[in-house]
Design an enzyme around this catalytic site. Structure first.
Site, mmCIF file in Angstrom:
data_model
loop_
_atom_site.group_PDB
_atom_site.id
_atom_site.type_symbol
_atom_site.label_atom_id
_atom_site.label_comp_id
_atom_site.label_asym_id
_atom_site.label_seq_id
_atom_site.Cartn_x
_atom_site.Cartn_y
_atom_site.Cartn_z
ATOM 1 N N ASP A 90 0.895 -1.112 0.017
ATOM 2 C CA ASP A 90 0.073 -0.118 -0.035
ATOM 3 C C ASP A 90 1.012 1.244 0.010
ATOM 4 O O ASP A 90 2.189 1.169 0.558
ATOM 5 C CB ASP A 90 -1.032 -0.099 1.117
ATOM 6 C CG ASP A 90 -2.096 1.125 1.244
ATOM 7 O OD1 ASP A 90 -2.111 1.596 -0.099
ATOM 8 O OD2 ASP A 90 -2.773 1.200 2.104
ATOM 9 N N ASP A 265 -7.731 -7.538 0.764
ATOM 10 C CA ASP A 265 -7.149 -7.667 1.860
ATOM 11 C C ASP A 265 -7.598 -6.894 3.179
ATOM 12 O O ASP A 265 -8.580 -6.139 2.992
ATOM 13 C CB ASP A 265 -5.750 -6.666 1.806
ATOM 14 C CG ASP A 265 -6.084 -5.168 2.039
ATOM 15 O OD1 ASP A 265 -5.686 -4.804 3.060
ATOM 16 O OD2 ASP A 265 -6.378 -4.623 1.054
ATOM 17 N N CYS A 303 -11.985 -27.611 9.449
ATOM 18 C CA CYS A 303 -10.735 -26.853 9.441
ATOM 19 C C CYS A 303 -9.668 -27.794 9.780
ATOM 20 O O CYS A 303 -9.638 -28.584 10.719
ATOM 21 C CB CYS A 303 -10.586 -25.759 10.123
ATOM 22 S SG CYS A 303 -9.305 -24.540 10.160
ATOM 23 N N CYS A 305 -6.364 -26.414 10.507
ATOM 24 C CA CYS A 305 -5.111 -25.944 11.154
ATOM 25 C C CYS A 305 -4.781 -26.551 12.370
ATOM 26 O O CYS A 305 -5.679 -27.144 12.882
ATOM 27 C CB CYS A 305 -5.720 -24.443 11.133
ATOM 28 S SG CYS A 305 -6.581 -24.125 12.732
ATOM 29 N N CYS A 308 -7.306 -26.228 15.336
ATOM 30 C CA CYS A 308 -8.452 -27.134 15.223
ATOM 31 C C CYS A 308 -8.295 -28.634 15.642
ATOM 32 O O CYS A 308 -8.925 -29.333 15.601
ATOM 33 C CB CYS A 308 -9.146 -27.073 14.031
ATOM 34 S SG CYS A 308 -10.095 -25.516 13.522
ATOM 35 N N HIS A 333 -5.465 -19.637 12.924
ATOM 36 C CA HIS A 333 -6.718 -20.313 12.320
ATOM 37 C C HIS A 333 -7.623 -19.575 11.382
ATOM 38 O O HIS A 333 -8.126 -20.002 10.407
ATOM 39 C CB HIS A 333 -7.395 -20.681 13.443
ATOM 40 C CG HIS A 333 -8.833 -21.087 13.243
ATOM 41 N ND1 HIS A 333 -9.340 -21.954 12.839
ATOM 42 C CD2 HIS A 333 -9.935 -20.183 13.412
ATOM 43 C CE1 HIS A 333 -10.553 -22.101 12.268
ATOM 44 N NE2 HIS A 333 -11.319 -20.745 12.942
#
Length: 371
Positions: A90, A265, A303, A305, A308, A333
């Site tokens: 940015d 984003d 999930c 991850c 999890c 997560h």
């Protein structure tokens, strides 16, 4: 000088690939926000494990510390941070709005009174912003612009369009073309369709590698954002990526993809992870809530991850004890959830089933979440 290939469409939703000098990323894409050369609470390997393919850095914050000269000396943001994939930076335009009390705008650029180094003044011109982004070795450079809060008077927005168009031209002229690197223009115009059209026409005339839609998700209702997108995206070149800046919630993303947006984003998933909030397919969870104290279930049973693989009870314990691991697990997560969502969106577009996927997601997702 970056390449964008559309591989599937479903209505106005698109799936594609952006190719850069540091690899490619699939669209629709969600960029993890790494403002100061770090996605907070995670190593870059942990970020990559979530399925994230492209990250975002911030020119203003990196200008203040550690400085463009140092990052360049260290070999650019990729080597400095350890992120191997594409990076978009940015330009500092958002800080003109978010730090407005410390900022003065002129035709030449923006004067910032630093919020971290004793009030020292820094002057950011379009040319300097592009120069710093070159030092950072950003794959996608953003033009310097001025982002306005909504609502904003028509005359003020029209004046803004003139300024950001002139800044965009100067940014493009300062940009050094090279293979695998590109520069995006930023369409402004608030929620006025005619001013969005005026801004889009002016930027297309200048010519950019992609086109961002700025000045949304800054105070307007979601429906206004969607109406503005519906009026704006058809005006943009179909063979260039379209980037909706600073957005957003899962529901924002679904609605924007439906209207032809390719890139997103937002700090939301990472900030939420540091404040004990977990995104799941059934809505958001407040992991400080006492009801999770003895819950053996994972955050989201679909999930994969690391968080999890543990219980809600353990995540609750970490957050209540203010353990750093809690913020790390929840941040990872949440990014994993967002990247799963983007993958599912891309696959549904490829199958021609995006609207069906969207409706099924909305049926399961609790828009309110927990108190």
């Amino acid at each position: 000088m970056i390449k964008f290939n559309i591989v599937a469409t479903d209505g106005t939703a698109r799936a594609g690939v952006v190719e850069t000098a540091h690899g490619s990323f699939q669209t629709p894409a969600f960029m993890a926000v790494g403002t100061a050369a770090t996605v907070k609470a995670l190593t870059m390997d942990q970020v990559a494990s979530t399925g994230t393919e492209v990250i975002l850095g911030n020119t203003y914050h990196l200008m203040l510390r550690p400085g463009g000269d140092l990052v360049e000396k260290m070999g650019g943001l990729h080597k400095f941070s350890g992120w191997r994939g594409p990076i978009l930076t940015d330009s500092g335009g958002f800080q003109i709005m978010s730090l407005s009390a410390l900022t003065k705008i002129t035709e030449d650029g923006a004067e910032f009174t630093s919020h971290i180094d004793g009030g020292i003044k820094h002057f950011m011109t379009p040319e300097k912003s592009v120069q710093i982004q070159h030092q950072l070795d950003s794959n996608i450079t953003m033009v310097l612009d001025e982002c306005l809060k909504l609502p904003a008077p028509y005359d003020r927005v029209k004046k803004n369009i003139g300024l950001v168009t002139r800044w965009a031209r100067r940014s493009k002229e300062a940009f050094i073309d090279r293979p695998g690197y590109g520069i995006f223009g930023i369409v402004q115009g608030a929620d006025y369709a005619d001013l969005r059209a005026e801004s889009a026409r002016a930027l297309i005339e200048i010519g950019f590698d992609g086109y961002a839609i700025g000045g949304l998700a800054v105070g307007e209702p979601q429906q206004v954002m969607f109406e503005t997108l519906a009026a704006t995206t058809p005006l943009l070149p179909s063979d260039k990526p379209r980037y909706l800046m600073g957005v957003g919630t899962p529901l924002d993303i679904l609605g924007a993809v439906e209207r032809g947006v390719d890139m997103f984003d937002c700090v939301m998933p990472t900030r939420a992870g540091r404040t004990a909030q977990a995104f799941t397919r059934s809505g958001t969870l407040n992991m400080r809530n006492a009801k999770h104290k003895d819950d053996p279930a994972p955050l989201d049973d679909k999930c994969g991850c690391p968080a999890c693989k543990l219980s809600r009870a353990y995540i609750h314990h970490l957050t209540k004890a203010n353990e750093i691991l809690g913020a790390t697990l929840l941040t990872q997560h949440n990014l994993w959830f967002y990247q799963d969502l983007m993958r599912d969106i891309r696959e549904s577009i490829s199958r021609g089933e995006f609207l069906d996927f969207k409706e099924k997601f909305l049926t399961l997702y609790d828009k309110q979440g927990e108190n």
